[in-house]
Design an enzyme around this catalytic site. Structure first.
Site, short mmCIF file in Angstrom:
data_model
loop_
_atom_site.label_atom_id
_atom_site.label_comp_id
_atom_site.label_asym_id
_atom_site.label_seq_id
_atom_site.Cartn_x
_atom_site.Cartn_y
_atom_site.Cartn_z
CB SER A 31 -0.88 0.01 1.25
OG SER A 31 -1.51 1.25 1.45
CE1 TYR A 89 -2.89 -1.46 5.87
CE2 TYR A 89 -2.29 0.75 5.13
CZ TYR A 89 -2.80 -0.50 4.86
OH TYR A 89 -3.21 -0.81 3.58
#
Length: 313
Positions: free
Chosen positions: A161, A187
């Site tokens: 990501s 994350y």
């Protein structure tokens, strides 16, 4: 194609998974897609099944996986769609999945993931996002290395990501035992780990003909955002006018994964990071797109590998 130079393709951010796989015959190929019961995992599996592959949906929610499998069979006419339980944060589940696999594996798409969760830990005390997004997928891929080697020219796709730009892997405190927990930092480092895995696995597994690439699928509204507040999501939506990040459909979001899994343009290519169906440029500070230098750092990749093996053994 030579292994040097940036890889570009005819496809773009607007391309769909079906478009990038058009004309490619995956008959006789066996595929595993993790997290294939929702979001871009479904579309990734659907496109690969449409090209003739035997696809196993490795999912935590088996009932949802069966619904997805039935839908793919009905839509694509490919009956070789299977469902297997896999909870990436559960070591026993990962071990059972690996033990249950028989025969070669041509494509492994490490697609499942969690995003910006509250502070949660596995029974081992591992931070959940790192455990799910990195440790679980590492264990699956490592456990299936023999099956990947047996396939000859196997590919592993590591779904990362642009969130990796938020944090390198903080080796001094990966699991937030000392520092205050911050969901996006957690994350971010897990997504950096996905890229570093591609770098080191390609190096270590080259003699087996296995290549691993990482990617940014794009911004897609899916259940991945279920832990994000409405206010944060609205703020994120308001920032999408920034270069290199636009909201995509799930069909567009799955395109780069499918490209890396199937395109002949990627034969022999590994250890790289792609976005919008092309290899990403280096990140410019203040810009959302591109890849951070720390995510491709071979020393960090080797260190993470060793730390991961130590953690899992």
């Amino acid at each position: 194609m030579a292994t040097s130079g940036r890889i570009t393709t005819p496809f773009t951010a607007e391309s769909t998974a079906a478009e990038v796989v058009a004309g490619i015959d995956l008959g006789g190929r066996r595929v595993v897609v993790t997290g294939a019961s929702s979001g871009i995992g479904v579309e990734t599996a659907r496109a690969l099944a449409g090209a003739g592959a035997e696809v196993t949906l490795a999912v935590r929610d088996v009932e949802a996986g069966r619904w997805t499998a039935d839908d793919i069979v009905a839509a694509m006419g490919n009956k070789e769609i299977h469902v297997a339980p896999l909870d990436l944060a559960d070591r026993a589940s990962v071990a059972a999945f690996v033990a249950g696999w028989d025969g070669p594996l041509h494509i492994l798409v490490n697609n499942a993931g969690v995003m910006a969760t509250p502070e949660l830990r596995t029974p081992e005390g591992w931070e959940l996002q790192f455990a799910t997004n990195h440790l679980g997928h590492f264990a699956v891929a490592s456990g299936l290395r023999g099956a990947l080697a047996a396939a000859g020219g196997a590919r592993v796709v590591s779904v990362s990501s642009s969130g990796h730009l938020r944090s390198p892997v903080v080796f001094s405190d990966i699991h937030f035992r000392e520092r205050a927990y911050e969901p996006w930092a957690a994350y971010g480092q897990s997504k950096t780990a996905n890229v570093l895995f591609a770098v080191e696995a390609t190096r270590r597994w080259a003699d087996d003909g296995i290549t691993v690439n990482a990617l940014m699928p794009g911004a897609i509204a899916t259940r991945l955002q279920r832990h994000i507040s409405t206010e944060d999501l609205d703020r994120l939506r308001g920032q999408i006018n920034a270069p290199a990040l636009v909201w995509k459909s799930v069909e567009q979001g799955a395109a780069t994964s499918v490209l890396l899994a199937t395109s002949p343009l990627l034969d022999g290519i590994g250890g790289r990071y792609f976005e919008d169906c092309n290899e990403a440029l280096p990140n410019t500070p203040g810009v959302r797109g591109g890849v951070a230098a720390y995510a491709l750092d071979p020393e960090a990749a080797a260190r993470l590998w060793d730390v991961t093996v130590d953690t899992l053994t």
